[in-house]
Write an enzyme that holds these catalytic residues in place. Sequence first.
Site, PDB file in Angstrom:
ATOM      1  N   SER A  70      -2.667  -1.986   0.932  1.00 18.23           N
ATOM      2  CA  SER A  70      -2.102  -0.942   0.093  1.00 18.23           C
ATOM      3  C   SER A  70      -3.244  -0.041  -0.343  1.00 18.23           C
ATOM      4  CB  SER A  70      -1.440  -1.577  -1.140  1.00 18.23           C
ATOM      5  OG  SER A  70      -1.181  -0.632  -2.157  1.00 18.23           O
ATOM      6  N   TYR A 125      -0.891  -7.764  -7.990  1.00 21.65           N
ATOM      7  CA  TYR A 125      -0.769  -7.026  -6.733  1.00 21.65           C
ATOM      8  C   TYR A 125      -2.116  -6.456  -6.292  1.00 21.65           C
ATOM      9  CZ  TYR A 125       1.473  -3.802  -3.381  1.00 21.65           C
ATOM     10  OH  TYR A 125       1.862  -3.125  -2.253  1.00 21.65           O
TER      11      TYR A 125
END
Length: 260
Positions: A142, A155
Site C-alpha cells: 500500500s 495496517y
Amino acid sequence: MNLKDKVCIVTGAASGIGKAIAERYVADGARVAIADLKMEAAEKAAEELTAKGPGKAMAVEMDVTNEDQVNAGVEKVVGAWGGVDVLVSNAGIQIVHPIEDFPYNEWKKLLSIHLDGAFLTSKAVIPHMYEKGAGSIIFMGSVHSKEASALKSAYVTAKHGLLGLARVISKEGGKKGVRANVICPGFVKTPLVEKQIPEQAKDLGISEEEVVNRVMLGQTVDTEFTTVEDVAEVAWVFAAFPTNALTGQSLNVSHGWSMT
C-alpha cells in the site's frame, strides 16, 4: 512477456483487487487458483473467468492464517497443474482505531492476515519455485508501506513489514530464479475502502465527503481513486517480467498520493 500456461495463486481473489488480478492473468492465458476464505464466491469467480478464457481458473478454499489450509491449498494447485510460477499475496482487511483504543485482538488479527498470510503462502510455494528454477512472488502492499495515516497503526505496520519480507525473499531466492516485489496502491474504490469512509468520518469527526476528498484523495495529483485495473496491470508486469533485474522492489500506484 506473457503468462501463457503459467500457474498462479492469487489470495483474496474472489472479489476486488484480487479478482481483477486473476482476470488479467487469465486473459493472458494463465492458469489461476482463486484462493479465498469464501469458497462459494471463489467457485463463482473461477467459473466466470474460465468462461472468458483463454486461460482458466480453479477455486481453492484458503484461510491464509492457517498453515495447514495454506499448505493443502498449494498442494491442490500443484497436484492439478504441476507447480507454481506466481504467487500474489493479496488477502487483507482494514481495521481503524486510535492507538489508545485499538483492541489487541484486532491488532493481532490484522497483522496475522497481512503478514502471517504473506509468510505462510510464500513458505509453501517457494520449494516448488526453487524446483522449477523460477518464480515471482508479489505482495499487496500500500502507499502505507511507505507513509502513515492516523487510525491505521496495525495496517501501516503490516504494510511496512511486507517490504522487508519481499527483500529477504529476493536475497534468498535470487540465485534460484525467484523474485519478490511489492505493489503499493493508493486508495482503490473497493468494499474495503468504502467501509472505511463512515468509520473514519466517525473517528475523525468530519463528513464522509471530507474523508474522501481530503483524507483519501487530498494528496493525489487529480483527486482520483486508483482502479483495480491499474493495480492488476502492475501485477501482470511483476509476474511476467523475465529476469532478476526487477526484484526486491516496490511500485506505487496511487495517482501521486505517495512519490517515495
